[in-house]
Design an enzyme around this catalytic site. Structure first.
Site, PDB file in Angstrom:
ATOM      1  CB  SER A  89      -7.062  23.669  27.485  1.00  0.00           C
ATOM      2  OG  SER A  89      -6.932  24.536  26.232  1.00  0.00           O
ATOM      3  CE  LYS A  90      -8.682  16.271  22.632  1.00  0.00           C
ATOM      4  NZ  LYS A  90      -9.678  16.507  21.365  1.00  0.00           N
ATOM      5  NE  ARG A  91      -9.312  26.613  20.135  1.00  0.00           N
ATOM      6  CZ  ARG A  91      -9.662  27.806  20.310  1.00  0.00           C
ATOM      7  NH1 ARG A  91     -10.575  27.919  21.318  1.00  0.00           N
ATOM      8  NH2 ARG A  91      -9.459  28.962  19.747  1.00  0.00           N
TER       9      ARG A  91
END
Ligand code: GLU
Length: 491
Positions: free
Chosen positions: A256-258
């Site tokens: 994910s982006k995180r």
């Protein structure tokens, strides 16, 4: 595996940073080209103006060069099958879409976005898979052409066979058969006149005489469409190799982006861009990505590019998703760092010291290499180990100078005695220093940690350093004596 010279292409879209998955696709292309004495081509797929990111093409080119994956044909170097940038090939797509229309395999569609949205909504409501309803498919070609000529806004769609089945064959997954009724009349030319990937890539692969297509498994869904386009033209299909996807370290889903941001915080990245800044070397990165999806042999195989060419075999690629394992990247990076020649390693670590604002003496750097190379996982590890060689070291505070369990007075006396011994040495090298130091420890019944710990902090200003005696030799007699004397005085 067939060893006829392959023509393969890496065909990225310049839509952002170069992902690790792209690095691996490019690498496999390169390996197959080299293995078979074929050609490796870079083609830029930039027809999607909305997703275009300025600078991304250059980043891809720089990334390939950094990885050492030199291509034989490409937008910046040309070649016999150019142009190699899709926006420079518009006239070609215009010509070939007309051929497809003339064959009856493509047709103009004048449906407005509003109509398409309404159709879609209706289909969703009825729980049928949304797809084009064929409104313009049956239109008389002459009438349609008149509307096109009058400048009416339109797209060009593929006329998908509605009966029968389509069977496609992937080198890693075998045959895949779908019912043609499940396939859509996909858009080949958008209303802005530019081709979609589906059309442009098929035309280009044919004209560039591509023999093998390595691409991400995200294209499996539209694979039957691509095969049908090629078959409508009557062209020969390449060998299709849909590569496995990369999953997050846990193996559950994509990053994910995180998680991508967390990777950066931990000193890693999922982009090629930035890997160099983080201290990774191309040899390590290539080795790592190569083995995510390729069983080259033993699992911890440390391979150079030429060894990979030697071993490469598309029959040994595998289709199962690979979890990104940064610990393995560290492993390969460290291994390849240790295999570098000393001059080469010196050249590569210099920038990391210089970016700390240090003035790096070449002779000293050469001497440091043998004593730090075993400890480097990434090139920037040279900073904690070696920066102190190139700067003035302030006298450390007393609490750092005092080995565990020793009082200041005791250390002061010990330091003074050690200083006297060092001063009296006729020559000053790691071997001439070590022996008297060990003798002193024995005589005074001290532990090596006490004496060497004190000396290490006094001389380097830090608790961790490369081997002490070698470091002392590199720093030199005068500096060592001055720093020890200052440390003794400070206590
Ligand atoms: N431009 C496509 C992409 O970046 C290329 C896929 C392919 O290699 O055919 O995904």
């Amino acid at each position: 595996m067939d060893l006829k010279p392959a023509r393969v292409r890496f065909a990225p879209s310049p839509t952002g940073h170069m992902h690790l998955g792209s690095a691996r696709t490019a690498l496999y292309n390169y390996l197959l080209a080299k293995k078979t004495g074929g050609k490796f081509i870079l083609r830029i797929e930039d027809t999607d103006q909305k997703r275009y990111v300025p600078g991304a093409e250059q980043e891809l080119i720089d990334g390939l060069r950094w990885l050492g994956l030199e291509y034989d044909e490409g937008p910046d170097i040309g070649g016999p099958y150019g142009p190699y940038r899709q926006t420079d090939r518009k006239a070609i797509y215009d010509e070939y879409i007309q051929k497809l229309i003339d064959k009856g395999s493509a047709y103009p569609c004048f449906c407005t976005p509003e109509r398409l949205a309404a159709v879609r909504e209706e289909q969703m409501k009825n729980k049928v898979q949304p797809r084009y309803d064929g409104h313009c498919r049956g239109m008389d070609p002459g009438g349609a052409q008149k509307r096109v000529d009058s400048g009416e806004k339109h797209v060009i769609r593929f006329r998908m066979p509605k009966e029968g089945k389509t069977t496609v064959s992937d080198h890693l997954r075998g045959e895949i058969t779908v019912d043609n009724t499940t396939l859509d009349d996909s858009v080949l030319i958008k209303s802005d006149g530019w081709p979609t990937y589906h059309f442009a890539a098929m035309v280009d692969d044919h004209l560039m005489e591509i023999t093998h297509v390595f691409r991400g498994s995200e294209w499996l869904g539209t694979f039957p469409l691509h095969a049908n386009i090629i078959r409508a033209f009557g062209w020969q299909e390449p060998v299709w190799v849909h590569l496995s996807v990369f999953l997050k370290p846990s193996g559950k889903g994509k990053m994910s982006k995180r998680e991508k941001e967390d990777a950066i915080k931990d000193g890693y990245s999922i982009f090629v861009t930035g890997m160099s800044e983080l201290g990774f070397i191309p040899e390590g990165l290539n080795n790592w990505t190569a083995l995510m999806g390729w069983g080259a042999g033993e699992t911890e195989d440390v391979l150079t590019l030429s060894e990979m060419i030697d071993k490469f075999d598309i029959d040994k690629l595998n289709a199962s998703p690979a979890a990104i394992n940064f610990a393995r990247l560290d492993h390969f990076n460290g291994e390849h760092i240790r295999r570098l020649e000393a001059w080469d390693l010196a050249k590569r670590i210099r920038p990391y010291l210089e970016r700390e604002g240090l003035v790096v003496d070449e002779g000293k750097l050469q001497m440091i290499i043998p004593i730090i190379r075993e400890r480097l996982v990434t090139l920037d590890d040279c900073v904690p180990f070696a920066a102190w060689f190139f700067k003035e070291v302030a006298t450390p505070p007393a609490e750092e100078l005092l080995p565990k369990g020793m009082a200041a007075q005791q250390v002061k006396q010990m330091g003074a005695e050690v200083l006297e011994i060092l001063k009296g040495l006729p020559s000053f090298s790691h071997s001439t220093v070590e022996e008297p130091m060990r003798k002193y420890i024995e005589e005074k019944q001290l532990s090596p940690n006490q004496v060497f710990g004190f000396l290490r902090v006094a001389i380097s200003g830090q608790k961790v350093s490369p081997p002490l005696f070698e470091s002392m030799e590199i720093v030199g007699r005068d500096t060592v004596l001055a720093r020890v004397a200052r440390a003794v005085d400070s206590l």
